[in-house]
Design a protein around this motif. Structure first.
Motif, mmCIF file in Angstrom:
data_model
loop_
_atom_site.group_PDB
_atom_site.id
_atom_site.type_symbol
_atom_site.label_atom_id
_atom_site.label_comp_id
_atom_site.label_asym_id
_atom_site.label_seq_id
_atom_site.Cartn_x
_atom_site.Cartn_y
_atom_site.Cartn_z
ATOM 1 N N LEU A 68 4.555 2.826 6.608
ATOM 2 C CA LEU A 68 3.753 1.679 6.174
ATOM 3 C C LEU A 68 2.500 1.643 7.033
ATOM 4 O O LEU A 68 2.561 1.598 8.257
ATOM 5 N N VAL A 69 1.358 1.682 6.379
ATOM 6 C CA VAL A 69 0.076 1.687 7.073
ATOM 7 C C VAL A 69 -0.698 0.448 6.649
ATOM 8 O O VAL A 69 -0.805 0.151 5.467
ATOM 9 N N ARG A 70 -1.230 -0.271 7.622
ATOM 10 C CA ARG A 70 -2.031 -1.469 7.339
ATOM 11 C C ARG A 70 -3.491 -1.140 7.607
ATOM 12 O O ARG A 70 -3.835 -0.677 8.692
ATOM 13 N N VAL A 71 -4.349 -1.360 6.613
ATOM 14 C CA VAL A 71 -5.791 -1.146 6.772
ATOM 15 C C VAL A 71 -6.363 -2.361 7.475
ATOM 16 O O VAL A 71 -6.287 -3.475 6.982
ATOM 17 N N MET A 72 -6.931 -2.139 8.660
ATOM 18 C CA MET A 72 -7.479 -3.231 9.458
ATOM 19 C C MET A 72 -8.982 -3.423 9.212
ATOM 20 O O MET A 72 -9.494 -4.516 9.325
ATOM 21 N N LYS A 73 -9.678 -2.317 8.889
ATOM 22 C CA LYS A 73 -11.119 -2.387 8.681
ATOM 23 C C LYS A 73 -11.512 -1.252 7.743
ATOM 24 O O LYS A 73 -10.918 -0.184 7.775
ATOM 25 N N GLN A 74 -12.503 -1.513 6.904
ATOM 26 C CA GLN A 74 -12.982 -0.455 6.018
ATOM 27 C C GLN A 74 -14.486 -0.564 5.849
ATOM 28 O O GLN A 74 -15.073 -1.612 6.031
ATOM 29 N N LYS A 75 -15.097 0.573 5.518
ATOM 30 C CA LYS A 75 -16.531 0.626 5.310
ATOM 31 C C LYS A 75 -16.781 1.428 4.042
ATOM 32 O O LYS A 75 -16.325 2.574 3.935
ATOM 33 N N LYS A 76 -17.454 0.826 3.094
ATOM 34 C CA LYS A 76 -17.758 1.457 1.799
ATOM 35 C C LYS A 76 -16.495 1.957 1.107
ATOM 36 O O LYS A 76 -16.467 3.032 0.538
ATOM 37 N N VAL A 130 -13.750 3.056 2.418
ATOM 38 C CA VAL A 130 -12.989 4.040 3.180
ATOM 39 C C VAL A 130 -12.403 3.361 4.418
ATOM 40 O O VAL A 130 -13.135 2.746 5.189
ATOM 41 N N PRO A 131 -11.078 3.447 4.612
ATOM 42 C CA PRO A 131 -10.484 2.830 5.807
ATOM 43 C C PRO A 131 -11.031 3.476 7.080
ATOM 44 O O PRO A 131 -11.070 4.699 7.200
ATOM 45 N N THR A 132 -11.489 2.656 8.025
ATOM 46 C CA THR A 132 -11.994 3.176 9.290
ATOM 47 C C THR A 132 -11.062 2.835 10.446
ATOM 48 O O THR A 132 -11.058 3.543 11.448
ATOM 49 N N VAL A 133 -10.285 1.770 10.321
ATOM 50 C CA VAL A 133 -9.293 1.410 11.333
ATOM 51 C C VAL A 133 -7.993 1.108 10.607
ATOM 52 O O VAL A 133 -7.969 0.306 9.680
ATOM 53 N N ILE A 134 -6.919 1.779 11.023
ATOM 54 C CA ILE A 134 -5.608 1.538 10.421
ATOM 55 C C ILE A 134 -4.602 1.235 11.518
ATOM 56 O O ILE A 134 -4.829 1.558 12.686
ATOM 57 N N GLU A 135 -3.511 0.603 11.136
ATOM 58 C CA GLU A 135 -2.426 0.332 12.064
ATOM 59 C C GLU A 135 -1.179 1.007 11.521
ATOM 60 O O GLU A 135 -0.809 0.822 10.367
ATOM 61 N N LEU A 136 -0.546 1.823 12.348
ATOM 62 C CA LEU A 136 0.635 2.584 11.972
ATOM 63 C C LEU A 136 1.659 2.424 13.084
ATOM 64 O O LEU A 136 1.386 2.776 14.227
ATOM 65 N N SER A 137 2.802 1.871 12.743
ATOM 66 C CA SER A 137 3.886 1.675 13.712
ATOM 67 C C SER A 137 3.420 0.896 14.936
ATOM 68 O O SER A 137 3.754 1.227 16.065
ATOM 69 N N GLY A 138 2.582 -0.109 14.728
ATOM 70 C CA GLY A 138 2.128 -0.961 15.820
ATOM 71 C C GLY A 138 0.988 -0.394 16.644
ATOM 72 O O GLY A 138 0.556 -1.015 17.604
ATOM 73 N N ARG A 139 0.480 0.764 16.300
ATOM 74 C CA ARG A 139 -0.636 1.365 17.030
ATOM 75 C C ARG A 139 -1.850 1.433 16.134
ATOM 76 O O ARG A 139 -1.738 1.687 14.944
ATOM 77 N N ARG A 140 -3.040 1.226 16.725
ATOM 78 C CA ARG A 140 -4.288 1.263 15.973
ATOM 79 C C ARG A 140 -4.913 2.646 16.078
ATOM 80 O O ARG A 140 -4.954 3.237 17.148
#
Length: 52
Positions: A13-21, A23-33
């Motif tokens: 499970l991946v959470r998209v934290m930030k995106q630009k145009k 495209v995800p630029t920051v993701i969170e995976l297993s509690g790590r960014r």
């Protein structure tokens, strides 16, 4: 905790934290960014080469 061996496949499970145009630029995976860096970014080429 599930033991995984090298080469195993799973669907995390991946959470998209930030995106630009769109495209995800920051993701969170297993509690790590994790940040996605483009090689044309100011420091991107240095980080891209370090990951190889």
């Amino acid at each position: 905790m599930i033991k995984r061996e090298k080469g195993d496949q799973y669907r995390p499970l991946v959470r998209v934290m930030k995106q630009k145009k769109g495209v995800p630029t920051v993701i969170e995976l297993s509690g790590r960014r994790y940040t996605m860096t483009n090689e044309s970014h100011i420091r991107g080429n240095r980080e891209y080469n370090r990951r190889k």
